[in-house]
Scaffold this active site. Sequence first.
Site, PDB file in Angstrom:
ATOM      1  N   ASP A  17     -11.124  -8.612  18.189  1.00 47.98           N
ATOM      2  CA  ASP A  17     -10.574  -7.653  19.158  1.00 47.98           C
ATOM      3  C   ASP A  17      -9.739  -8.426  20.178  1.00 47.98           C
ATOM      4  O   ASP A  17      -9.913  -9.639  20.345  1.00 47.98           O
ATOM      5  CB  ASP A  17     -11.684  -6.874  19.877  1.00 47.98           C
ATOM      6  CG  ASP A  17     -11.122  -5.813  20.823  1.00 47.98           C
ATOM      7  OD1 ASP A  17     -10.147  -5.127  20.442  1.00 47.98           O
ATOM      8  OD2 ASP A  17     -11.605  -5.680  21.955  1.00 47.98           O
ATOM      9  N   SER A  18      -8.864  -7.704  20.861  1.00 47.56           N
ATOM     10  CA  SER A  18      -8.081  -8.326  21.923  1.00 47.56           C
ATOM     11  C   SER A  18      -8.994  -8.822  23.044  1.00 47.56           C
ATOM     12  O   SER A  18      -8.618  -9.723  23.785  1.00 47.56           O
ATOM     13  CB  SER A  18      -7.082  -7.309  22.485  1.00 47.56           C
ATOM     14  OG  SER A  18      -7.802  -6.216  23.031  1.00 47.56           O
ATOM     15  N   CYS A  80     -10.215  -3.299  16.638  1.00 44.19           N
ATOM     16  CA  CYS A  80      -9.260  -2.979  17.705  1.00 44.19           C
ATOM     17  C   CYS A  80      -8.282  -1.971  17.133  1.00 44.19           C
ATOM     18  O   CYS A  80      -7.636  -2.234  16.106  1.00 44.19           O
ATOM     19  CB  CYS A  80      -8.530  -4.259  18.114  1.00 44.19           C
ATOM     20  SG  CYS A  80      -7.214  -4.007  19.304  1.00 44.19           S
ATOM     21  N   ASN A  81      -8.166  -0.830  17.784  1.00 44.08           N
ATOM     22  CA  ASN A  81      -7.257   0.211  17.290  1.00 44.08           C
ATOM     23  C   ASN A  81      -5.802  -0.207  17.422  1.00 44.08           C
ATOM     24  O   ASN A  81      -4.975   0.090  16.554  1.00 44.08           O
ATOM     25  CB  ASN A  81      -7.476   1.502  18.071  1.00 44.08           C
ATOM     26  CG  ASN A  81      -8.785   2.150  17.710  1.00 44.08           C
ATOM     27  OD1 ASN A  81      -8.856   2.957  16.800  1.00 44.08           O
ATOM     28  ND2 ASN A  81      -9.851   1.786  18.406  1.00 44.08           N
ATOM     29  N   THR A  82      -5.488  -0.886  18.527  1.00 46.78           N
ATOM     30  CA  THR A  82      -4.096  -1.280  18.755  1.00 46.78           C
ATOM     31  C   THR A  82      -3.648  -2.238  17.656  1.00 46.78           C
ATOM     32  O   THR A  82      -2.559  -2.085  17.078  1.00 46.78           O
ATOM     33  CB  THR A  82      -3.966  -1.937  20.144  1.00 46.78           C
ATOM     34  OG1 THR A  82      -4.597  -1.092  21.102  1.00 46.78           O
ATOM     35  CG2 THR A  82      -2.523  -2.139  20.521  1.00 46.78           C
ATOM     36  N   GLU A 165     -12.148  -4.239  31.180  1.00 47.10           N
ATOM     37  CA  GLU A 165     -12.167  -5.701  31.061  1.00 47.10           C
ATOM     38  C   GLU A 165     -12.544  -6.357  32.393  1.00 47.10           C
ATOM     39  O   GLU A 165     -13.114  -7.430  32.434  1.00 47.10           O
ATOM     40  CB  GLU A 165     -10.790  -6.223  30.600  1.00 47.10           C
ATOM     41  CG  GLU A 165     -10.461  -5.931  29.150  1.00 47.10           C
ATOM     42  CD  GLU A 165     -11.091  -6.921  28.159  1.00 47.10           C
ATOM     43  OE1 GLU A 165     -11.136  -8.127  28.454  1.00 47.10           O
ATOM     44  OE2 GLU A 165     -11.538  -6.472  27.088  1.00 47.10           O
ATOM     45  N   CYS A 199     -10.096   3.787  20.966  1.00 43.60           N
ATOM     46  CA  CYS A 199     -10.028   2.428  21.508  1.00 43.60           C
ATOM     47  C   CYS A 199     -11.458   1.923  21.589  1.00 43.60           C
ATOM     48  O   CYS A 199     -12.342   2.636  22.081  1.00 43.60           O
ATOM     49  CB  CYS A 199      -9.388   2.419  22.897  1.00 43.60           C
ATOM     50  SG  CYS A 199      -9.484   0.805  23.708  1.00 43.60           S
ATOM     51  N   HIS A 201     -12.867  -0.106  23.392  1.00 46.99           N
ATOM     52  CA  HIS A 201     -13.421  -0.286  24.745  1.00 46.99           C
ATOM     53  C   HIS A 201     -14.051   1.003  25.287  1.00 46.99           C
ATOM     54  O   HIS A 201     -14.895   0.950  26.183  1.00 46.99           O
ATOM     55  CB  HIS A 201     -12.307  -0.679  25.730  1.00 46.99           C
ATOM     56  CG  HIS A 201     -11.882  -2.106  25.642  1.00 46.99           C
ATOM     57  ND1 HIS A 201     -11.184  -2.610  24.569  1.00 46.99           N
ATOM     58  CD2 HIS A 201     -12.041  -3.140  26.506  1.00 46.99           C
ATOM     59  CE1 HIS A 201     -10.920  -3.892  24.793  1.00 46.99           C
ATOM     60  NE2 HIS A 201     -11.434  -4.229  25.957  1.00 46.99           N
TER      61      HIS A 201
HETATM   62  N1  DGL Z   1     -10.101  -2.468  22.022  1.00 51.67           N
HETATM   63  C1  DGL Z   1      -8.677  -2.386  21.851  1.00 51.67           C
HETATM   64  C2  DGL Z   1      -8.357  -1.107  21.044  1.00 51.67           C
HETATM   65  O1  DGL Z   1      -9.228  -0.593  20.367  1.00 51.67           O
HETATM   66  C3  DGL Z   1      -8.039  -2.511  23.190  1.00 51.67           C
HETATM   67  C4  DGL Z   1      -6.628  -2.780  23.116  1.00 51.67           C
HETATM   68  C5  DGL Z   1      -6.063  -3.516  24.285  1.00 51.67           C
HETATM   69  O2  DGL Z   1      -6.224  -4.721  24.349  1.00 51.67           O
HETATM   70  O3  DGL Z   1      -5.392  -2.856  25.091  1.00 51.67           O
HETATM   71  O4  DGL Z   1      -7.255  -0.618  21.049  1.00 51.67           O
END
Ligand code: DGL
Length: 281
Positions: A17-18, A80-82, A165, A199, A201
């Site tokens: 993940d990011s 991570c969805n992004t 975060e 997302c 998060h």
């Molecule tokens: N957890 C990431 C997602 O699911 C967060 C993306 C981000 O870093 O903005 O999109």
Amino acid sequence: MKNETLSSLPGPIGIFDSGYGGLTILEKIRKELPQYDYIYLGDNARTPYGTRSFDVVYKFTLECVNQLFEMGCQLVVLACNTASAKALRSIQQNDLPQIDPSRRVLGVIRPTVEAVGSMTKTKHIGLLATPGTVQSNSYPLEIAKLHENIIVTSEACPLWVPLIENNEHLSVGADYFIRKNVQQLLEIDSLIDTIMLGCTHYPLVEEKIKALIPAGISIVSQGEIVAKSLVDYLQRHPEMSAKCTQGGSIRYLTTESVEKFASSASIFLKEQIQAEHIDLG
Ligand code: DGL
């Protein structure tokens, strides 16, 4: 050409993940599949990805996937969805054949979309996600491929990941932004009966969202869906399962400071962990 320096031996399952959000997925995956070894990689030094361009998200995600491959992972989950929206397809179609066609990278959007079709009665679904995921249009496109006549309304929530975060998501300041985005979504389409948290998060603010929506609307959180889909995948692909070591271990890697990661990760996992720093490239 295949990267000959990569080991073909079985290795841990990589979870990427990011930042910390993927820990919500990792937790559910480990609950379903405790026997495997895992490496979690959070690119905390460069988070958030959600406001970055397609090219940058792709480049960063590929670097992290390569890092996990170099550490022996044969299977990587983009939790991570992004990254799933902006990088998964290119990595699967263009990079894996060059790096090692036998490795696999999976995302979180497809399993979520598969599960959501049977959950809505009104056929009106809301999506709360990062600007990157919303702009990619991945959810409406994937839903249209699998389910007929479902209307998806999307709301980008640019400040939610930075708030989470920075551990500010339970503050009064965060309430303002969460209320604003949820209300905007429901104002656009009052027939929504299912809201997807697109997302990883967002499970951390799920209770806050619940308090803002009418009782008849259900919230779809991805952790369990992705975990069950991975169980199913490994059953259908015993050859991949055989490439994943089973020692029940977990390592946490971060591109940021280990102290910062360990203290914030405890918010997501509700346990103390030890992290290792990693420099990419
Ligand atoms: N957890 C990431 C997602 O699911 C967060 C993306 C981000 O870093 O903005 O999109």
